[in-house]
Design an enzyme around this catalytic site. Structure first.
Site: not given
Ligand SMILES: Cc1ncc(C[n+]2csc(CCOP(=O)(O)OP(=O)(O)O)c2C)c(N)n1
Ligand SMILES: [Mg+2]
Lengths: 453, 334
Positions: A187, A256
């Site tokens: 990322e 998450h």
């Protein structure tokens, strides 16, 4: 020509220091780079180097002197054989003139409420079609990529896999691997590459599989994308979109399940959109892709599969900074965005059964935020409840509350209540997860509290 | 110094050597002046001087073509001068004035020139490496034959994002040249205290990126290595790593007491390996220039730098309204 050697500033904060030791004496020849003296600041002892060459004509400040002000003359450098001119004195610091104090901007209640942009998103009679949020997002990207060669999509699993959440379904086929690019799981790196490509004129759409992983790239988003236009004096910036699923999905636990709306909303230089329905998902994403600034586009996994009516027109866009009034009402204003709208709307339906008329506002973009629409509504209803999934401290709702306090305090008949996710990491257990999320019942209870029912 | 020395002198001309001399001297004098203005309180905050490292950027800029891009860290003044940015505008940015490249809003560490394809000036150690890779991504996307230089330090070479960028640059065969300016220190940390193996250029091997060490005190060696790297990248063969062994004479920033190395170490580099002296000797022994020619250049550069300093002092501070500008670009109206 004689040159005055001045007491140097040797740190960002130094105003005075001690001339600890002279390493040269009068008559010595010095070259650029030679050490002249040791100077003690509050933090360290530093060596002070000559810049010009010549010979030391006179030492003005003796070693061991404390409290020597920055820019005081400490020695005179003369050319070989030149005499020391007299009349050298301490000089006032040559810093830039001080800026006049800026008038503090205190906002007070506006004399007349700001006029919100209340034009409907589509004219009466526009043909509509039912679409999922997922399809709307895909159509928005595909339409913009057809219109502009410089737009490309990059992210993990966006191409061959067709998107981890199938948002980019079919896009590889249409646009090819040059414009729909699978990245490694990296990322920070691919975000930096996308930002660099935006500096150079491309318009990337960066898909984060979910925004939880964008935190690895936060540095590139904030320091490299959001601030460059300012730091470059307007010369270059990062016209791009960062998009992906944000907030809690279902049963995926703490790492998450987090809403980042309040985090990104804080950053000048970023724009932040967070749609609830499919027409806004489409219209806002098209606007985001065309916007010459970095836009954070927060989607929601639970909403991806939901159907809504979307205008069936060629080029449907929704402007940033314009709240949508989903329901007009007179007793209370419920402000929300993204999936929070689901609870807001459900609550409003149930409240209507109890004879409470709620006005429901969907902010749609958090930066710019349509605070004018909130204020105007609160001036009418005199009460406000905010709804979001994120955590309470430093929430979007707390910001809205402060704006209402400053701009519509006299109109309030009750304190503003922020309905938020609970102040805990998201638990995995089904019962606890339910407890951690904001609920429709909580919104109803808050409305009853502010309406004293 | 482990790096190879260039022995071939045919790689250059009298004219080019004079140009190198002039450009390196401009950087050095400019930086000395910046140090002086810092000492006078006219430049604030952090100010990282490039003195000692001049041959790196001057040698590499000699290999560039119009449209090639460059990006670096906060130690950026030399890069800006070498790619042709105006010393007046650079110095005025250092003093935080309206006449600076960023109108005074960026400062020493954050300066840009779209016109010269200089993409900053970045204060986050290592961030410029993926960003520079992204510049190359854009060039490949547009198919314009341009290459990008991403400069970073020995310290930055330990950032994870550098290797993320290496991987994608190699995977996608991006035309980027990774230039490690190994000045042997990251602030106060000597390379051997931070880096598990001494040769950083070998770290591309894991990604299939060729790399080589270069003597950064020899501008001709830098240029020769740069030509090879540029040819590789421009031919579409992907990235290339140059680890340029260099040395900074000054502290990390203006407020660094530099107690982590001996005065003798610095002095030795200055006396024995100085890049400007090296070219000066080549010019004089090769009879390409006389002492008087070089004096004239020195004088000329002093005048340029003094003019930049005068401009930087005289330029007004930014108007107070500028606080609120350049936060967002205006969307084009449909
Ligand atoms: C991410 C990050 N961590 C730490 C710093 C503070 N810092 C600034 S420069 C520097 C040393 C970098 O050394 P190197 O990469 O060798 O470059 P040099 O200064 O030698 O040119 C550090 C630790 C920073 N700016 N950014
Ligand atoms: Mg270093």
């Amino acid at each position: 020509m004689a040159i005055e050697i001045l007491m140097p500033a040797l740190s960002p904060t130094m105003e005075e220091g001690t001339l600890a030791k002279w390493l040269v004496k009068e008559g010595d020849t010095v070259a650029s780079g030679d050490i002249l003296a040791e100077i003690e600041t509050d933090k360290a002892t530093m060596e002070f180097e000559a810049v010009d060459e010549g010979s030391i004509g006179k030492i003005v400040i003796a070693e061991g002197t404390e409290g020597v002000k920055v820019n005081a003359v400490i020695a005179i450098l003369v050319e070989e054989g030149e005499a020391v001119p007299d009349g050298t004195s301490e000089k006032a610091p040559q810093g830039a003139a001080e800026a006049p104090p800026a008038t503090p901007q205190v906002s007070t209640a506006p004399a007349s409420p700001p006029q919100p942009n209340a034009t409907p998103d589509w004219p009466e009679g526009t043909p509509m079609k039912a679409q999922t949020v997922r399809e709307a997002l895909r159509d928005a990207m595909a339409e913009e990529m057809r219109a502009d060669e410089d737009v490309y999509l990059m992210g993990e699993e966006v191409a061959e896999y067709q998107g981890a959440y199938k948002i980019s379904q079919g896009m590889l086929d249409e646009f090819g691997p040059k414009r729909v690019i699978d990245t490694p799981i990296t990322e920070h790196g691919f975000t930096g590459i996308a930002v660099g490509s935006a500096y150079a004129g491309l318009k990337p759409i960066v898909e984060f599989m979910t925004f939880n992983f964008a935190v690895q790239a936060l540095d590139q988003i904030i320091n490299s994308a959001a601030k460059t236009l300012y730091m470059s004096g307007g010369q270059m910036g990062a016209p791009m979109v960062f998009r992906g699923a944000n907030g809690a999905a279902a049963r995926v636990g703490a790492q998450h399940s987090q809403c980042y709306a309040a985090w990104f909303m804080q950053v000048p230089g970023l724009k932040v959109a967070m749609p609830y329905c499919a027409s806004d998902a489409k219209g806002l994403l098209k606007t985001a892709i065309r916007d010459p600034n970095p836009v954070i586009f927060l989607e929601n996994e639970i909403l991806y599969g939901r159907n809504f009516d979307v205008p069936d027109v060629d080029d449907y866009t929704v402007p940033f900074g314009k709240a949508r009034i989903w329901r007009t009402g007179t007793d209370v204003t419920i402000v929300s965005f993204g999936i929070g709208m689901q609870y807001a709307l459900e609550a409003a339906d149930k409240l209507a059964e109890d004879g409470i008329s709620a006005e429901v506002l969907d902010l749609r973009t958090l930066r710019p935020m349509d605070t004018g629409a909130i204020i105007r509504s609160v001036m009418k209803t005199n009460r406000c409840v905010t709804v979001e999934e994120g955590w309470p401290q430093g929430s979007v709702g707390s910001y809205i509350t402060s704006v209402i306090m400053q701009e519509a305090f006299d109109y309030l008949d009750a304190p503003v209540i922020n309905c938020t996710g609970k102040d805990v990491p998201m638990p995995y257990a089904a019962n606890l997860e339910k407890l951690a999320l904001v609920t429709t019942d909580e919104v109803i209870a808050a409305v009853k509290q502010v309406t004293y029912r | 110094m482990a790096a190879k020395k260039s022995t071939k002198k045919s790689n250059t001309s009298a004219e080019e050597l004079l140009g190198f001399y002039r450009e390196m001297l401009l950087i050095r004098r400019f930086e000395e002046k910046a140090g002086q203005l810092y000492g006078m309180g006219l430049i604030g905050g952090f100010c990282h001087l490039y003195i000692g490292q001049e041959a790196v950027v001057v040698g590499l800029e000699a290999t560039t073509e119009e449209g090639d891009k460059r990006i670096t860290s906060y130690r950026d003044h030399g890069h800006m001068l070498a790619c042709g940015m105006d010393p007046d505008g650079v110095m005025a940015e250092l003093t935080g004035r309206a006449g600076g490249y960023s109108g005074g809003k960026g400062g020493s560490m954050h300066m840009f020139s779209k016109e010269k394809n200089f993409y900053g000036g970045h204060g986050i150690v290592g961030a410029q490496v993926p960003l520079g890779t992204g510049l190359a991504f854009a060039d490949k996307y547009k198919g314009n034959g341009r290459v990008s230089f991403a400069y970073f330090g020995d310290g930055a070479s330990n950032q994870g994002q550098v290797y993320e960028a290496f991987n994608m640059a190699a995977l996608w065969e991006l035309p980027v040249i990774f230039v490690i300016e190994n000045n042997q220190y990251a602030m106060g940390t000597a390379q051997k205290r931070s880096t598990s193996t001494p040769d950083i250029y070998t770290r591309g091997q894991a990604f299939g990126i060729p790399g080589e060490p270069v003597d950064g005190m020899d501008v001709l060696a830098v240029k020769a290595a740069g030509q090879k790297a540029v040819a590789h990248a421009r031919a579409g063969k992907g990235p290339y790593i140059l680890e340029i062994k260099t040395y900074r004479y000054r502290g990390h920033s203006m407020s660094d007491p530099a107690k982590y190395r001996t005065r003798e170490e610095v002095q030795r580099m200055r006396e024995e390996r100085d890049a400007i002296e090296h070219v000066r000797t080549l010019l004089l022994t090769g009879k390409h220039a006389t002492e008087d020619d070089l004096k004239a250049i020195d004088k000329d550069i002093k005048a340029t730098v003094n003019k930049a300093a005068d401009f930087a002092k005289a330029s007004p501070e930014p108007a107070l309204e500028e606080l609120w500008t350049d936060i967002y670009a205006e969307p084009a109206t449909a």
